[in-house]
Scaffold this active site. Structure first.
Site, PDB file in Angstrom:
ATOM      1  N   GLY A  14       0.837  -1.208   0.000  1.00 18.92           N
ATOM      2  CA  GLY A  14       0.000   0.000   0.000  1.00 18.92           C
ATOM      3  C   GLY A  14       0.864   1.247   0.000  1.00 18.92           C
ATOM      4  O   GLY A  14       1.861   1.314   0.727  1.00 18.92           O
ATOM      5  N   VAL A  27      17.995   8.395  -3.954  1.00 17.53           N
ATOM      6  CA  VAL A  27      18.654   8.776  -5.214  1.00 17.53           C
ATOM      7  C   VAL A  27      19.758   9.805  -4.940  1.00 17.53           C
ATOM      8  O   VAL A  27      20.890   9.656  -5.414  1.00 17.53           O
ATOM      9  CB  VAL A  27      17.613   9.339  -6.211  1.00 17.53           C
ATOM     10  CG1 VAL A  27      18.299   9.919  -7.440  1.00 17.53           C
ATOM     11  CG2 VAL A  27      16.626   8.246  -6.618  1.00 17.53           C
ATOM     12  N   ARG A  75       1.025  -5.259  -5.257  1.00 17.19           N
ATOM     13  CA  ARG A  75       1.208  -6.408  -4.353  1.00 17.19           C
ATOM     14  C   ARG A  75       1.380  -7.601  -5.290  1.00 17.19           C
ATOM     15  O   ARG A  75       0.414  -8.008  -5.941  1.00 17.19           O
ATOM     16  CB  ARG A  75      -0.005  -6.587  -3.450  1.00 17.19           C
ATOM     17  CG  ARG A  75      -0.332  -5.344  -2.604  1.00 17.19           C
ATOM     18  CD  ARG A  75      -1.461  -5.655  -1.630  1.00 17.19           C
ATOM     19  NE  ARG A  75      -2.200  -4.471  -1.232  1.00 17.19           N
ATOM     20  CZ  ARG A  75      -1.912  -3.711  -0.172  1.00 17.19           C
ATOM     21  NH1 ARG A  75      -0.898  -3.996   0.567  1.00 17.19           N
ATOM     22  NH2 ARG A  75      -2.668  -2.663   0.125  1.00 17.19           N
ATOM     23  N   GLY A 105       5.982  -2.107   3.642  1.00 14.05           N
ATOM     24  CA  GLY A 105       5.659  -2.644   4.971  1.00 14.05           C
ATOM     25  C   GLY A 105       6.118  -4.085   5.120  1.00 14.05           C
ATOM     26  O   GLY A 105       7.024  -4.541   4.412  1.00 14.05           O
ATOM     27  N   ASP A 106       5.452  -4.789   6.024  1.00 12.40           N
ATOM     28  CA  ASP A 106       5.806  -6.170   6.347  1.00 12.40           C
ATOM     29  C   ASP A 106       5.892  -7.099   5.143  1.00 12.40           C
ATOM     30  O   ASP A 106       6.850  -7.867   5.011  1.00 12.40           O
ATOM     31  CB  ASP A 106       4.717  -6.727   7.282  1.00 12.40           C
ATOM     32  CG  ASP A 106       5.259  -6.923   8.669  1.00 12.40           C
ATOM     33  OD1 ASP A 106       6.479  -6.822   8.838  1.00 12.40           O
ATOM     34  OD2 ASP A 106       4.442  -7.185   9.569  1.00 12.40           O
ATOM     35  N   THR A 128       4.369   2.549   5.790  1.00 14.03           N
ATOM     36  CA  THR A 128       2.972   2.107   5.726  1.00 14.03           C
ATOM     37  C   THR A 128       2.166   2.957   6.697  1.00 14.03           C
ATOM     38  O   THR A 128       2.651   3.269   7.791  1.00 14.03           O
ATOM     39  CB  THR A 128       2.785   0.612   6.080  1.00 14.03           C
ATOM     40  OG1 THR A 128       1.423   0.384   6.481  1.00 14.03           O
ATOM     41  CG2 THR A 128       3.674   0.135   7.213  1.00 14.03           C
ATOM     42  N   ASP A 130      -0.120   2.002   8.434  1.00 11.18           N
ATOM     43  CA  ASP A 130      -0.581   1.172   9.554  1.00 11.18           C
ATOM     44  C   ASP A 130       0.361   1.202  10.765  1.00 11.18           C
ATOM     45  O   ASP A 130      -0.051   0.849  11.868  1.00 11.18           O
ATOM     46  CB  ASP A 130      -0.724  -0.292   9.107  1.00 11.18           C
ATOM     47  CG  ASP A 130      -1.643  -0.441   7.903  1.00 11.18           C
ATOM     48  OD1 ASP A 130      -2.555   0.387   7.753  1.00 11.18           O
ATOM     49  OD2 ASP A 130      -1.434  -1.384   7.110  1.00 11.18           O
ATOM     50  N   ASP A 132       2.560  -0.836  11.528  1.00 12.10           N
ATOM     51  CA  ASP A 132       2.525  -2.173  12.131  1.00 12.10           C
ATOM     52  C   ASP A 132       3.749  -3.028  11.807  1.00 12.10           C
ATOM     53  O   ASP A 132       3.654  -4.248  11.758  1.00 12.10           O
ATOM     54  CB  ASP A 132       1.245  -2.901  11.684  1.00 12.10           C
ATOM     55  CG  ASP A 132       1.189  -3.096  10.170  1.00 12.10           C
ATOM     56  OD1 ASP A 132       2.015  -2.507   9.449  1.00 12.10           O
ATOM     57  OD2 ASP A 132       0.325  -3.860   9.704  1.00 12.10           O
ATOM     58  N   ARG A 157     -17.424  16.167  13.005  1.00 16.76           N
ATOM     59  CA  ARG A 157     -17.917  16.587  14.317  1.00 16.76           C
ATOM     60  C   ARG A 157     -18.817  17.830  14.192  1.00 16.76           C
ATOM     61  O   ARG A 157     -19.831  17.946  14.890  1.00 16.76           O
ATOM     62  CB  ARG A 157     -16.768  16.856  15.290  1.00 16.76           C
ATOM     63  CG  ARG A 157     -17.247  17.102  16.705  1.00 16.76           C
ATOM     64  CD  ARG A 157     -16.121  17.459  17.644  1.00 16.76           C
ATOM     65  NE  ARG A 157     -15.274  16.334  18.004  1.00 16.76           N
ATOM     66  CZ  ARG A 157     -15.626  15.361  18.845  1.00 16.76           C
ATOM     67  NH1 ARG A 157     -16.809  15.363  19.402  1.00 16.76           N
ATOM     68  NH2 ARG A 157     -14.782  14.397  19.131  1.00 16.76           N
ATOM     69  N   ARG A 165     -26.006  14.116  16.758  1.00 15.87           N
ATOM     70  CA  ARG A 165     -26.012  12.737  16.285  1.00 15.87           C
ATOM     71  C   ARG A 165     -24.831  11.935  16.821  1.00 15.87           C
ATOM     72  O   ARG A 165     -23.883  12.500  17.376  1.00 15.87           O
ATOM     73  CB  ARG A 165     -25.916  12.721  14.759  1.00 15.87           C
ATOM     74  CG  ARG A 165     -27.221  12.991  14.078  1.00 15.87           C
ATOM     75  CD  ARG A 165     -27.009  13.121  12.589  1.00 15.87           C
ATOM     76  NE  ARG A 165     -28.283  13.232  11.903  1.00 15.87           N
ATOM     77  CZ  ARG A 165     -28.429  13.714  10.679  1.00 15.87           C
ATOM     78  NH1 ARG A 165     -27.386  14.154  10.013  1.00 15.87           N
ATOM     79  NH2 ARG A 165     -29.618  13.766  10.129  1.00 15.87           N
ATOM     80  N   ARG A 174      -5.215  -2.154   8.812  1.00 23.79           N
ATOM     81  CA  ARG A 174      -5.110  -3.605   8.618  1.00 23.79           C
ATOM     82  C   ARG A 174      -5.511  -4.302   9.912  1.00 23.79           C
ATOM     83  O   ARG A 174      -6.545  -3.979  10.466  1.00 23.79           O
ATOM     84  CB  ARG A 174      -3.685  -3.967   8.163  1.00 23.79           C
ATOM     85  CG  ARG A 174      -3.666  -5.115   7.201  1.00 23.79           C
ATOM     86  CD  ARG A 174      -2.387  -5.234   6.417  1.00 23.79           C
ATOM     87  NE  ARG A 174      -1.189  -5.107   7.212  1.00 23.79           N
ATOM     88  CZ  ARG A 174      -0.093  -5.828   7.029  1.00 23.79           C
ATOM     89  NH1 ARG A 174      -0.083  -6.745   6.092  1.00 23.79           N
ATOM     90  NH2 ARG A 174       0.985  -5.632   7.738  1.00 23.79           N
ATOM     91  N   GLN A 255      -7.221   8.345   3.480  1.00 27.19           N
ATOM     92  CA  GLN A 255      -6.142   8.332   4.485  1.00 27.19           C
ATOM     93  C   GLN A 255      -4.769   8.079   3.891  1.00 27.19           C
ATOM     94  O   GLN A 255      -3.753   8.378   4.501  1.00 27.19           O
ATOM     95  CB  GLN A 255      -6.364   7.192   5.493  1.00 27.19           C
ATOM     96  CG  GLN A 255      -7.439   7.431   6.465  1.00 27.19           C
ATOM     97  CD  GLN A 255      -8.015   6.118   6.959  1.00 27.19           C
ATOM     98  OE1 GLN A 255      -7.735   5.715   8.063  1.00 27.19           O
ATOM     99  NE2 GLN A 255      -8.828   5.464   6.152  1.00 27.19           N
TER     100      GLN A 255
END
Ligand code: F6P
Length: 331
Positions: A14, A27, A75, A105-106, A128, A130, A132, A157, A165, A174, A255
């Site tokens: 991602g 570079v 991917r 990422g991972d 990433t 995440d 993570d 908000r 509401r 993830r 995001q």
């Protein structure tokens, strides 16, 4: 490692804001050390397909502030196979690449580890939204993604407050709750659901909204990590339990986009620099990580075994900001 002349750089998995800044740093550091730098397009798949672009000092100008990745990303299923990786090794030989810098990422690093076992030196740069990746405190893109989600929720908000509401907002991450907890804390959410904390719906959602109402609030913000549940289902359950009709927002891929924050630009620049230095100084086969604010280099075999857990004291802090030890605080 023998003296190196030419390295490849790719982005995979991602995309994350700051990936371009990392490419630019790689570079420019390479060129400053007399190395050639080749961009591999579309991640590991590009290495299989010999899909490359020459990168120069000029070609990476104006990249610091650009979101996404100019090298494209993918991917790759094929790279998960032995045959795919052999093709990637053949590309490295063909292009004369002495090493690969993989930004992602991972999943990206699992690919890098396999490639290193086939004799191609690699260095990983964690990027990433995440956050993570086990071996590093911080991954490029996290701060930008948090700020984007915070901006969206601040806007939500306004309208939730006007209409009195409840809002249920799903954020990415993830199977981790780093993004949700950070964002939830920063927007003062009524409740935050993360996969690392087993959810008791009555206690963690219903009672929190009820307590908030009793404290005088008439609008409520529930932040859900995608790994902790589906915002639609949670909205439905809130409706059934409390008789209110929450509005659902899934922030989604917004995001991942946008110009990187200063933190992401600066971290990406330092990580890109140290990634090249690792090759120049004859090491490689490592992940560039942050630990307590400093950049460190961790051997890739070791890095891939490391785990990172959501700091539950941060979850507790988020809870205390709303209701302390079950006691209602002033508004
Ligand atoms: O890993 C980054 C991420 O945005 C996750 O937060 C999310 O689960 C996933 O990628 C979405 O993947 P895709 O862009 O393939 O839908």
């Amino acid at each position: 490692m023998e003296t190196i002349k030419r390295i490849g750089v790719l982005t995979s998995g991602g995309d994350a804001p700051g990936m371009n800044a990392a490419v630019r740093a790689v570079v420019r550091t390479a060129i400053a050390n007399g190395l050639e730098c080749i961009g591999i397009r579309r991640g590991w798949q590009g290495l299989i397909n010999c899909d490359f672009v020459q990168l120069t000092r000029e070609s990476v100008a104006h990249l610091l502030s650009r979101g996404g990745t100019v090298l494209y990303t993918a991917r790759s299923e094929e790279f998960m196979t032995e045959m795919g990786r052999q093709k990637a090794v053949a590309t490295c030989r063909m292009l004369g690449l002495d090493g690969i810098i993989a930004i992602g990422g991972d999943g990206t690093f699992r690919g890098a580890l396999e490639l290193s076992r086939l004799g191609v030196p690699v260095v990983g740069i964690p990027a990433t939204i995440d956050n993570d990746v086990g071996c590093t405190n911080y991954t490029i893109g996290f701060d930008s993604a948090c700020n984007t989600a915070i901006e969206c929720i601040d806007k939500l908000r306004d309208t939730m407050q006007s209409h009195e509401r409840c809002s249920v907002v799903e954020v990415m991450g993830r199977s981790a709750g780093f993004l949700a907890l950070y964002v939830g804390t920063a927007v003062g959410a009524t409740a935050v659901l993360v996969p690392e904390h087993k959810v008791d719906f009555e206690r963690d959602v219903v009672e929190r909204i009820r307590a908030s109402r009793l404290a005088g609030y008439t609008h409520f913000m529930v932040v859900v990590a995608e790994g902790a549940g589906n915002a639609m289902d949670i909205g439905q359950k809130i409706h059934e339990a409390l008789g209110i009709s929450p509005r659902i927002t899934v922030i989604g891929h917004i995001q991942r986009g946008g110009s990187p924050t200063g933190r992401d630009r600066e971290t990406a620049t330092r990580m890109g620099y140290y990634a090249v230095q690792s090759f120049v100084e004859g090491r490689g086969n490592c992940i560039i990580a942050t630990q307590e604010g400093s950049i460190v280099e961790i051997p890739i075999e070791e890095a891939m075994k490391m785990e990172k857990h959501l700091q539950m004291d941060r979850y507790r802090i988020m809870e205390v900001m709303q209701f302390g030890n079950g006691q209602l605080h002033e508004r």
